[in-house]
Motif scaffolding. Structure first.
Motif, PDB file in Angstrom:
ATOM      1  N   TYR A  14      -0.519  -3.460 -19.229  1.00  0.00           N
ATOM      2  CA  TYR A  14       0.736  -2.563 -19.414  1.00  0.00           C
ATOM      3  C   TYR A  14       1.350  -2.224 -18.115  1.00  0.00           C
ATOM      4  O   TYR A  14       0.583  -2.255 -17.179  1.00  0.00           O
ATOM      5  N   SER A  15       2.655  -1.824 -18.239  1.00  0.00           N
ATOM      6  CA  SER A  15       3.152  -1.315 -16.977  1.00  0.00           C
ATOM      7  C   SER A  15       2.383  -0.265 -16.310  1.00  0.00           C
ATOM      8  O   SER A  15       2.355   0.835 -17.154  1.00  0.00           O
ATOM      9  N   GLY A  16       2.284  -0.216 -15.116  1.00  0.00           N
ATOM     10  CA  GLY A  16       1.844   0.857 -14.423  1.00  0.00           C
ATOM     11  C   GLY A  16       0.136   0.785 -14.062  1.00  0.00           C
ATOM     12  O   GLY A  16      -0.302   1.660 -13.728  1.00  0.00           O
ATOM     13  N   PHE A  17      -0.178  -0.280 -14.931  1.00  0.00           N
ATOM     14  CA  PHE A  17      -1.713  -0.480 -14.835  1.00  0.00           C
ATOM     15  C   PHE A  17      -1.949  -0.858 -13.179  1.00  0.00           C
ATOM     16  O   PHE A  17      -1.296  -1.524 -12.398  1.00  0.00           O
ATOM     17  N   VAL A  18      -3.260  -0.134 -12.763  1.00  0.00           N
ATOM     18  CA  VAL A  18      -3.631  -0.334 -11.402  1.00  0.00           C
ATOM     19  C   VAL A  18      -4.627  -1.235 -11.557  1.00  0.00           C
ATOM     20  O   VAL A  18      -5.824  -1.265 -12.150  1.00  0.00           O
ATOM     21  N   LYS A  19      -4.496  -2.401 -10.890  1.00  0.00           N
ATOM     22  CA  LYS A  19      -5.538  -3.631 -10.807  1.00  0.00           C
ATOM     23  C   LYS A  19      -6.262  -3.877  -9.285  1.00  0.00           C
ATOM     24  O   LYS A  19      -5.419  -3.966  -8.244  1.00  0.00           O
ATOM     25  N   ALA A  20      -7.513  -3.593  -9.383  1.00  0.00           N
ATOM     26  CA  ALA A  20      -8.232  -4.029  -8.212  1.00  0.00           C
ATOM     27  C   ALA A  20      -8.174  -5.415  -7.924  1.00  0.00           C
ATOM     28  O   ALA A  20      -8.315  -6.327  -8.715  1.00  0.00           O
ATOM     29  N   LEU A  21      -7.801  -5.940  -6.674  1.00  0.00           N
ATOM     30  CA  LEU A  21      -7.684  -7.019  -5.973  1.00  0.00           C
ATOM     31  C   LEU A  21      -8.721  -7.323  -4.950  1.00  0.00           C
ATOM     32  O   LEU A  21      -9.031  -6.315  -4.233  1.00  0.00           O
ATOM     33  N   MET A  22      -8.985  -8.647  -4.502  1.00  0.00           N
ATOM     34  CA  MET A  22      -9.859  -9.035  -3.500  1.00  0.00           C
ATOM     35  C   MET A  22     -11.204  -8.636  -4.182  1.00  0.00           C
ATOM     36  O   MET A  22     -11.618  -7.949  -4.941  1.00  0.00           O
ATOM     37  N   HIS A  23     -12.414  -9.253  -3.101  1.00  0.00           N
ATOM     38  CA  HIS A  23     -13.701  -8.935  -3.592  1.00  0.00           C
ATOM     39  C   HIS A  23     -14.139  -7.527  -3.821  1.00  0.00           C
ATOM     40  O   HIS A  23     -14.835  -7.320  -4.458  1.00  0.00           O
ATOM     41  N   ASN A  24     -13.667  -6.772  -3.203  1.00  0.00           N
ATOM     42  CA  ASN A  24     -14.017  -5.278  -2.941  1.00  0.00           C
ATOM     43  C   ASN A  24     -12.908  -4.409  -3.522  1.00  0.00           C
ATOM     44  O   ASN A  24     -13.434  -3.277  -3.507  1.00  0.00           O
ATOM     45  N   GLY A  25     -11.861  -4.754  -4.104  1.00  0.00           N
ATOM     46  CA  GLY A  25     -11.035  -3.909  -4.781  1.00  0.00           C
ATOM     47  C   GLY A  25     -10.562  -3.120  -3.781  1.00  0.00           C
ATOM     48  O   GLY A  25      -9.515  -1.936  -4.184  1.00  0.00           O
ATOM     49  N   TYR A  26     -10.162  -3.243  -2.666  1.00  0.00           N
ATOM     50  CA  TYR A  26      -9.593  -2.402  -1.638  1.00  0.00           C
ATOM     51  C   TYR A  26      -8.178  -2.355  -1.812  1.00  0.00           C
ATOM     52  O   TYR A  26      -7.473  -1.143  -1.694  1.00  0.00           O
ATOM     53  N   LEU A  27      -7.521  -3.410  -2.089  1.00  0.00           N
ATOM     54  CA  LEU A  27      -6.040  -3.621  -2.383  1.00  0.00           C
ATOM     55  C   LEU A  27      -5.722  -3.553  -3.869  1.00  0.00           C
ATOM     56  O   LEU A  27      -6.635  -4.171  -4.672  1.00  0.00           O
ATOM     57  N   THR A  28      -4.873  -2.584  -4.261  1.00  0.00           N
ATOM     58  CA  THR A  28      -4.705  -2.287  -5.752  1.00  0.00           C
ATOM     59  C   THR A  28      -3.398  -2.736  -6.310  1.00  0.00           C
ATOM     60  O   THR A  28      -2.889  -2.269  -7.358  1.00  0.00           O
ATOM     61  N   SER A  29      -2.624  -3.431  -5.587  1.00  0.00           N
ATOM     62  CA  SER A  29      -1.312  -4.123  -6.192  1.00  0.00           C
ATOM     63  C   SER A  29      -1.201  -5.366  -5.378  1.00  0.00           C
ATOM     64  O   SER A  29      -1.475  -5.567  -4.140  1.00  0.00           O
ATOM     65  N   LEU A  30      -0.145  -6.243  -5.987  1.00  0.00           N
ATOM     66  CA  LEU A  30       0.197  -7.456  -5.148  1.00  0.00           C
ATOM     67  C   LEU A  30       0.995  -7.049  -3.881  1.00  0.00           C
ATOM     68  O   LEU A  30       1.027  -7.791  -2.929  1.00  0.00           O
ATOM     69  N   LYS A  31       1.911  -5.942  -3.791  1.00  0.00           N
ATOM     70  CA  LYS A  31       2.511  -5.401  -2.801  1.00  0.00           C
ATOM     71  C   LYS A  31       1.628  -5.199  -1.914  1.00  0.00           C
ATOM     72  O   LYS A  31       1.885  -5.458  -0.733  1.00  0.00           O
ATOM     73  N   GLU A  32       0.632  -4.530  -2.110  1.00  0.00           N
ATOM     74  CA  GLU A  32      -0.389  -4.338  -1.059  1.00  0.00           C
ATOM     75  C   GLU A  32      -1.082  -5.480  -0.358  1.00  0.00           C
ATOM     76  O   GLU A  32      -1.031  -5.610   0.896  1.00  0.00           O
ATOM     77  N   VAL A  33      -1.262  -6.351  -1.224  1.00  0.00           N
ATOM     78  CA  VAL A  33      -1.893  -7.671  -0.977  1.00  0.00           C
ATOM     79  C   VAL A  33      -0.810  -8.269   0.155  1.00  0.00           C
ATOM     80  O   VAL A  33      -1.258  -8.834   1.315  1.00  0.00           O
ATOM     81  N   VAL A  34       0.412  -8.607  -0.301  1.00  0.00           N
ATOM     82  CA  VAL A  34       1.428  -9.171   0.721  1.00  0.00           C
ATOM     83  C   VAL A  34       1.466  -8.265   2.004  1.00  0.00           C
ATOM     84  O   VAL A  34       1.627  -9.107   3.085  1.00  0.00           O
ATOM     85  N   HIS A  35       1.623  -7.128   1.785  1.00  0.00           N
ATOM     86  CA  HIS A  35       1.918  -6.254   2.946  1.00  0.00           C
ATOM     87  C   HIS A  35       0.653  -6.412   3.935  1.00  0.00           C
ATOM     88  O   HIS A  35       0.725  -6.357   5.106  1.00  0.00           O
ATOM     89  N   PHE A  36      -0.459  -6.544   3.586  1.00  0.00           N
ATOM     90  CA  PHE A  36      -1.634  -6.566   4.161  1.00  0.00           C
ATOM     91  C   PHE A  36      -1.611  -8.023   5.014  1.00  0.00           C
ATOM     92  O   PHE A  36      -2.003  -7.977   6.225  1.00  0.00           O
ATOM     93  N   TYR A  37      -1.508  -9.081   4.318  1.00  0.00           N
ATOM     94  CA  TYR A  37      -1.384 -10.511   5.027  1.00  0.00           C
ATOM     95  C   TYR A  37      -0.347 -10.336   6.156  1.00  0.00           C
ATOM     96  O   TYR A  37      -0.439 -11.078   7.090  1.00  0.00           O
ATOM     97  N   ASN A  38       0.914  -9.559   5.774  1.00  0.00           N
ATOM     98  CA  ASN A  38       1.865  -9.444   6.660  1.00  0.00           C
ATOM     99  C   ASN A  38       1.724  -8.712   8.093  1.00  0.00           C
ATOM    100  O   ASN A  38       2.023  -9.025   8.870  1.00  0.00           O
ATOM    101  N   THR A  39       1.008  -7.853   7.680  1.00  0.00           N
ATOM    102  CA  THR A  39       0.843  -6.631   9.015  1.00  0.00           C
ATOM    103  C   THR A  39      -0.523  -6.192   9.420  1.00  0.00           C
ATOM    104  O   THR A  39      -0.527  -5.449  10.031  1.00  0.00           O
ATOM    105  N   ARG A  40      -1.395  -7.138   8.888  1.00  0.00           N
ATOM    106  CA  ARG A  40      -2.946  -6.576   9.325  1.00  0.00           C
ATOM    107  C   ARG A  40      -3.103  -6.549  10.770  1.00  0.00           C
ATOM    108  O   ARG A  40      -3.701  -5.563  10.975  1.00  0.00           O
ATOM    109  N   ASP A  41      -2.373  -7.593  11.497  1.00  0.00           N
ATOM    110  CA  ASP A  41      -2.512  -7.280  13.031  1.00  0.00           C
ATOM    111  C   ASP A  41      -1.355  -6.731  13.767  1.00  0.00           C
ATOM    112  O   ASP A  41      -1.509  -6.361  14.887  1.00  0.00           O
ATOM    113  N   VAL A  42      -0.530  -6.222  13.061  1.00  0.00           N
ATOM    114  CA  VAL A  42       0.680  -5.046  13.466  1.00  0.00           C
ATOM    115  C   VAL A  42       0.021  -3.615  13.415  1.00  0.00           C
ATOM    116  O   VAL A  42       0.399  -2.993  14.299  1.00  0.00           O
ATOM    117  N   PHE A  43      -0.761  -3.292  12.401  1.00  0.00           N
ATOM    118  CA  PHE A  43      -0.920  -1.963  12.370  1.00  0.00           C
ATOM    119  C   PHE A  43      -2.547  -1.646  12.457  1.00  0.00           C
ATOM    120  O   PHE A  43      -3.050  -1.035  11.463  1.00  0.00           O
TER     121      PHE A  43
END
Length: 456
Positions: free
Chosen positions: A368-397
């Motif tokens: 359903y809309s608004g569902f929070v989905k744990a992603l990756m092996h440890n669930g640290y990222l909880t949205s696809l936006k967070e996943v993409v932002h991590f790949y994009n800026t891991r070494d920037v911040f």
């Protein structure tokens, strides 16, 4: 009605996956942790937020004041969509890399059944943190008591369950969780004759093979996403989805690991989607390898607190917060016992911290809309936006802190990424992709075209 043999074995696998009576306490089915509505991953938002997506197992912990109050696995449950398409684990010398297998760490190698999905299906019923049966034969005994036992024998042959003679204490043993001190280190506490043990092992293999057949079925792995229809010319992508697709196989370089069946060009503009003739009209969106993308440690995992004995004398994680999840490194270094190929053990240093490159198919599927989905092996990222932002800026911040300790005036997961749990073997093709916020959103829009169930 009647089912043909093809659909019989798939239906048997489905019955097994949705049967809570196969757990030691008759209270946990595979589907409880692998929810179809969430792409066969964790289906509870509250667990995504508070436990990294890890799900409570069959065994409650009744020790006064204990946290967690259930045995609970150390990782976010991996989706098993398209898991049946992952080949048995193999190490290729020329590429110096592992390919295939199942589980985040590759330990379901498929070496014996030559079916990694079947061997993955055999693991949770005997995992002390999950379904916790003390003996794989207990699962077979439970199958023999099930309402579908005759169907099992229809699929696998008369006597496949009913010919086994069970000892008088089978009920007592099979209602005692794996890891109980009373069993010591005995992995087969049910006293079966050699012939009955062989038959029980065969039935357990058949149990796993039926699960793999269901995972390969159109219920789980149907290839019905918008992108699938796009590949065969039955629909078109929106302008935003097209931009995301161009980024996926171009500037963002996603397609170097999550293969889409065409090509990738991080330094040159990709051809427009209409000009890309697919080499594969059912791409898996993975290269079946293992990578360390540098995820921070997720301190929300209850696993870190499971460092004292429960009422059965079992301690899930004696190391507590000192435990480091080395991913495939754990498997190669003997955490689960020696790897089946003894030569693999020497490869441990170069695979520390690496986890399976999962398919991104159905990563965007939510109930359903608004569902929070744990992603990756440890669930640290909880949205696809967070996943993409991590790949994009891991070494920037990057900051040399643990999660929860980002400096003032930074925002964790936005302008602060805590340090990797494992710094060895980092994948350096990501981390500073120089994507704009809008381009990140375009990528997310494309990933949403990979959700099955699209109606053209």
């Amino acid at each position: 009605g009647t089912l043909d043999p093809f659909h019989q074995v798939q239906t048997l696998g489905k019955l097994e996956i949705f049967d809570p009576n196969l757990a030691v306490n008759n209270n946990l089915a595979c589907s409880f942790c692998h929810d179809p509505a969430a792409g066969y991953g964790n289906g509870a938002s509250i667990l995504s937020v508070f436990t990294g997506g890890s799900n409570p197992g069959s065994v409650p912990i009744t020790v006064h004041g204990a946290y967690p109050n259930n045995r609970i696995a150390k990782r976010n449950p991996q989706s098993y969509v398209y898991a049946a398409y992952f080949p048995p684990l193999q190490y290729l010398t020329a590429q110096a890399d592992f390919y295939g297998g199942n589980f985040w760490d590759g330990r379901a190698t498929g070496y014996r059944l030559q079916n990694s999905a079947a061997e993955q299906g055999q693991d949770p019923p005997a995992d002390p943190e999950e379904m916790a049966n003390p003996d794989t034969a207990c699962v077979v005994w439970k199958l023999s008591l099930s309402k579908y036992s005759s169907f099992f024998e229809q699929v696998w042959g008369t006597g496949s369950l009913s010919s086994i003679v069970w000892p008088s204490d089978v009920s007592t043993i099979c209602s005692t969780p794996k890891g109980a001190a009373t069993f010591g280190s005995n992995p087969t506490p049910l006293a079966l004759t050699p012939a009955d043990r062989t038959r029980a092992n065969q039935a357990y293999d058949e149990f796993g093979q039926a699960i793999a057949a269901y995972e390969a079925s159109s219920d789980v792995s149907p290839f019905t996403s918008k992108f699938d229809y796009f590949l065969v010319g039955k629909t078109t992508l929106t302008p935003q989805e097209e931009r995301g697709y161009d980024l996926f196989r171009g500037k963002a370089n996603c397609n170097s690991c999550h293969l889409d069946g065409t090509g990738t060009s991080p330094t040159h503009p990709a051809p427009p989607p209409a000009a890309a003739t697919p080499a594969d009209v059912r791409p898996m969106f993975t290269d079946f390898t293992y990578n360390n993308i540098g995820l921070p440690k997720n301190l929300n995992l209850p696993w870190y607190y499971e460092n004292t004995p429960d009422q059965f004398g079992f301690t899930g994680n004696p190391q507590g917060f000192a435990f480091v999840d080395f991913g495939m490194g754990l498997f190669l270094n003997g955490y689960y016992g020696p790897p089946p190929n003894s030569s693999w053990a020497a490869l441990y240093p170069q695979f520390q911290g690496k986890f399976q490159t999962s398919t991104v198919r159905d990563a965007a599927m939510v109930p359903y809309s608004g569902f929070v989905k744990a992603l990756m092996h440890n669930g640290y990222l909880t949205s696809l936006k967070e996943v993409v932002h991590f790949y994009n800026t891991r070494d920037v911040f990057p900051f040399p802190v643990q999660s929860g300790n980002c400096p003032a005036k930074t925002v964790e997961k936005v302008t602060c990424w805590p340090m990797p749990e494992v710094s060895a073997n980092l994948n350096m093709t990501i981390g500073n992709l120089k994507l704009t916020d809008g381009e990140e959103n375009d990528l997310v829009a494309f990933l949403q075209t990979l959700v099955d169930g699209f109606q053209p």
